[in-house]
Design a protein around this motif. Structure first.
Motif, PDB file in Angstrom:
ATOM      1  N   ALA A   1       0.824  -1.202   0.000  1.00 24.87           N
ATOM      2  CA  ALA A   1       0.000   0.000   0.000  1.00 24.87           C
ATOM      3  C   ALA A   1       0.865   1.263   0.000  1.00 24.87           C
ATOM      4  O   ALA A   1       0.599   2.213  -0.738  1.00 24.87           O
ATOM      5  N   VAL A   2       1.900   1.281   0.834  1.00 25.54           N
ATOM      6  CA  VAL A   2       2.779   2.451   0.889  1.00 25.54           C
ATOM      7  C   VAL A   2       3.510   2.630  -0.438  1.00 25.54           C
ATOM      8  O   VAL A   2       3.627   3.749  -0.955  1.00 25.54           O
ATOM      9  N   ARG A   3       3.982   1.531  -1.018  1.00 29.57           N
ATOM     10  CA  ARG A   3       4.655   1.623  -2.317  1.00 29.57           C
ATOM     11  C   ARG A   3       3.713   2.154  -3.387  1.00 29.57           C
ATOM     12  O   ARG A   3       4.097   2.993  -4.211  1.00 29.57           O
ATOM     13  N   TYR A   4       2.470   1.682  -3.379  1.00 29.57           N
ATOM     14  CA  TYR A   4       1.493   2.150  -4.358  1.00 29.57           C
ATOM     15  C   TYR A   4       1.239   3.649  -4.184  1.00 29.57           C
ATOM     16  O   TYR A   4       1.196   4.404  -5.155  1.00 29.57           O
ATOM     17  N   SER A   5       1.064   4.091  -2.938  1.00 29.02           N
ATOM     18  CA  SER A   5       0.772   5.499  -2.680  1.00 29.02           C
ATOM     19  C   SER A   5       1.925   6.401  -3.109  1.00 29.02           C
ATOM     20  O   SER A   5       1.710   7.447  -3.734  1.00 29.02           O
TER      21      SER A   5
ATOM     22  N   LYS B   1       3.276   9.897 -11.286  1.00 25.95           N
ATOM     23  CA  LYS B   1       2.840  11.275 -11.041  1.00 25.95           C
ATOM     24  C   LYS B   1       2.289  11.494  -9.630  1.00 25.95           C
ATOM     25  O   LYS B   1       1.662  12.526  -9.355  1.00 25.95           O
ATOM     26  N   ALA B   2       2.531  10.528  -8.704  1.00 26.91           N
ATOM     27  CA  ALA B   2       2.124  10.744  -7.313  1.00 26.91           C
ATOM     28  C   ALA B   2       2.965  11.865  -6.705  1.00 26.91           C
ATOM     29  O   ALA B   2       4.152  12.008  -7.006  1.00 26.91           O
TER      30      ALA B   2
ATOM     31  N   HIS C   1      -3.570  11.385  -9.290  1.00 22.10           N
ATOM     32  CA  HIS C   1      -4.467  11.877 -10.340  1.00 22.10           C
ATOM     33  C   HIS C   1      -4.885  10.680 -11.181  1.00 22.10           C
ATOM     34  O   HIS C   1      -4.032   9.956 -11.694  1.00 22.10           O
ATOM     35  N   ASP C   2      -6.192  10.469 -11.299  1.00 20.44           N
ATOM     36  CA  ASP C   2      -6.647   9.352 -12.114  1.00 20.44           C
ATOM     37  C   ASP C   2      -6.164   9.515 -13.551  1.00 20.44           C
ATOM     38  O   ASP C   2      -6.246  10.607 -14.133  1.00 20.44           O
ATOM     39  N   ALA C   3      -5.659   8.420 -14.129  1.00 20.86           N
ATOM     40  CA  ALA C   3      -5.038   8.489 -15.452  1.00 20.86           C
ATOM     41  C   ALA C   3      -6.026   8.915 -16.536  1.00 20.86           C
ATOM     42  O   ALA C   3      -5.652   9.609 -17.486  1.00 20.86           O
ATOM     43  N   LYS C   4      -7.294   8.498 -16.421  1.00 23.58           N
ATOM     44  CA  LYS C   4      -8.268   8.789 -17.478  1.00 23.58           C
ATOM     45  C   LYS C   4      -9.003  10.103 -17.247  1.00 23.58           C
ATOM     46  O   LYS C   4      -9.111  10.932 -18.134  1.00 23.58           O
TER      47      LYS C   4
END
Length: 402
Positions: free
Chosen positions: A14-18, A23-24, A127-130
């Protein structure tokens, strides 16, 4: 604004994903250096847990060791925001989250408050990619800096309550209104796409939705027939069963809807009825519960980014679940598909997955002790009980702050 929270056992992922998602942007860290890697941040959380391992959780390992939060205002509510604005929202949300008293409802003194403000955490802006819609991810150490465990009872309700309070303070739209507005917008787009198709096809329908900025996830059986689908917008998923009136955008009705829009309703209705008759003739007459004679359906059900469950169920048992599942109109967080997925997970004995699905739908909290399939219970009765339990699990939790 809507908000979600859950305790998870895959904190490192979860931390890696965040932190590492494309662009996080790091908005804030608490009791952590802001220059270290995501892996190092998580390891510092683990070290803090080990520091108090002898006293927390009565000496047992803390399996769900991270609180994962997601905060999603509407795009209009955050137009022109800087990282400082997002940091202020994160601080406000954490302050409100900690202050909510659920001790009476949870019947536990530890649920009087949480202490996220005195815990290690990282806040990241995605930011959502789409769609480009921004939202916050917050990953929090379950163990605070004083060695106390942040209580996770009714944590999904705590998150929703905090969102309600902040929405009222800021004059923002409440979740039910956001949900209904988006549902209607998606329904209108689906109808426009159907009007634009000279012939109905799933590929054409999918392409039309993508042209309007939506994603689509099709659920197919082992014969390649579409049995369900969801329209995707940012991090939200809208099942076909909740779009439009009388579920006329579901796979079983969508071709009739297309035909009605093109003045061809009668001929297509007749052909659909004939197809249903032909399908009915090949259904097995199986009064003795002989599963070897049944057709099986297969589903892959995701409860979050990291957990996916495969369910195999007989067609007969699946139809029972479809018929028995229901959702109350006063729960804007749950759909009939959420209830059905909860029932399927129960049927396949994925108890953690079922409770997680129910919690994310605004339900959860029912007593599951002793739950399971009886030794001599046949598949039909087991499916019926799973559907009834799913209906109970997905009932809206009461007592949300308005």
């Amino acid at each position: 604004m809507i908000a979600k929270a859950a305790t998870i056992s895959h904190g490192g992922n979860a931390v890696r994903y965040s932190v590492n998602k494309d662009k996080a942007e790091i908005v804030k860290v608490n009791f952590l250096p802001d220059y270290i890697s995501a892996e190092a941040m998580y390891q510092r959380m683990v070290l803090k847990q080990k520091e108090f391992a002898s006293t927390i959780n009565k000496g047992r390992p803390l399996k769900r060791n991270v609180i994962r939060m997601e905060i999603s205002p509407t795009k209009d509510e955050t137009a022109g925001w800087t990282l400082d604005d997002w940091a202020r929202l994160a601080n406000e949300y954490i302050q409100v989250f900690d202050s909510i008293d659920l001790s009476k409802k949870a019947k536990r003194a530890s649920a009087k408050s949480t202490n996220v403000k005195n815990s290690q955490y990282v806040v990241a802006l995605h930011h959502d990619a789409k769609s480009g819609i921004p939202h916050l991810h917050i990953d929090v150490n379950r163990v605070d800096m004083d060695g106390k465990v942040n209580d996770d009872h009714l944590i999904a309700e705590r998150a929703m309550s905090a969102a309600y309070i902040i929405n009222e303070r800021r004059g923002w739209v409440q979740p039910e209104d956001i949900y209904e507005k988006r549902r209607q917008e998606i329904t209108d787009t689906c109808m426009d796409v159907l009007r634009s198709l000279s012939n109905f096809s799933w590929s054409g329908y999918e392409a039309g939705l993508k042209a309007h900025g939506y994603g689509i996830h099709l659920q197919e059986d082992d014969k390649g027939n579409v049995r369900g689908y969801s329209v995707l917008l940012g991090n939200s998923s809208y099942k076909s069963s909740i779009l439009g009136k009388r579920r006329h955008l579901m796979p079983s009705k969508i071709e009739v809807t297309w035909a009605r829009l093109h003045g061809e309703r009668k001929s297509l209705v007749n052909s659909t009825v004939e197809q249903e008759k032909r399908t009915a003739t090949v259904q097995p007459n199986n009064p003795q519960g002989d599963l070897s004679a049944l057709v099986f359906r297969h589903y892959d059900i995701s409860t979050d980014e990291y957990h996916q469950y495969h369910v195999t169920i007989s067609e007969e048992a699946d139809e029972i679940i479809r018929k028995e599942c229901s959702v109350l109109d006063d729960n804007p967080f749950a759909t009939i598909e959420d209830v059905r997925k909860t029932a399927l997970l129960l049927f396949a004995k994925y108890l953690d997955g079922a409770t997680s699905m129910a919690t994310s739908s605004g339900g959860g909290g029912s007593d599951m002790s002793g739950w399971g399939k009886d030794k001599d219970e046949d598949e039909r009765e087991w499916a019926r009980r799973c559907a009834q339990m799913a209906n109970c699990l997905c009932k809206r939790r009461r007592g949300l702050h308005r």
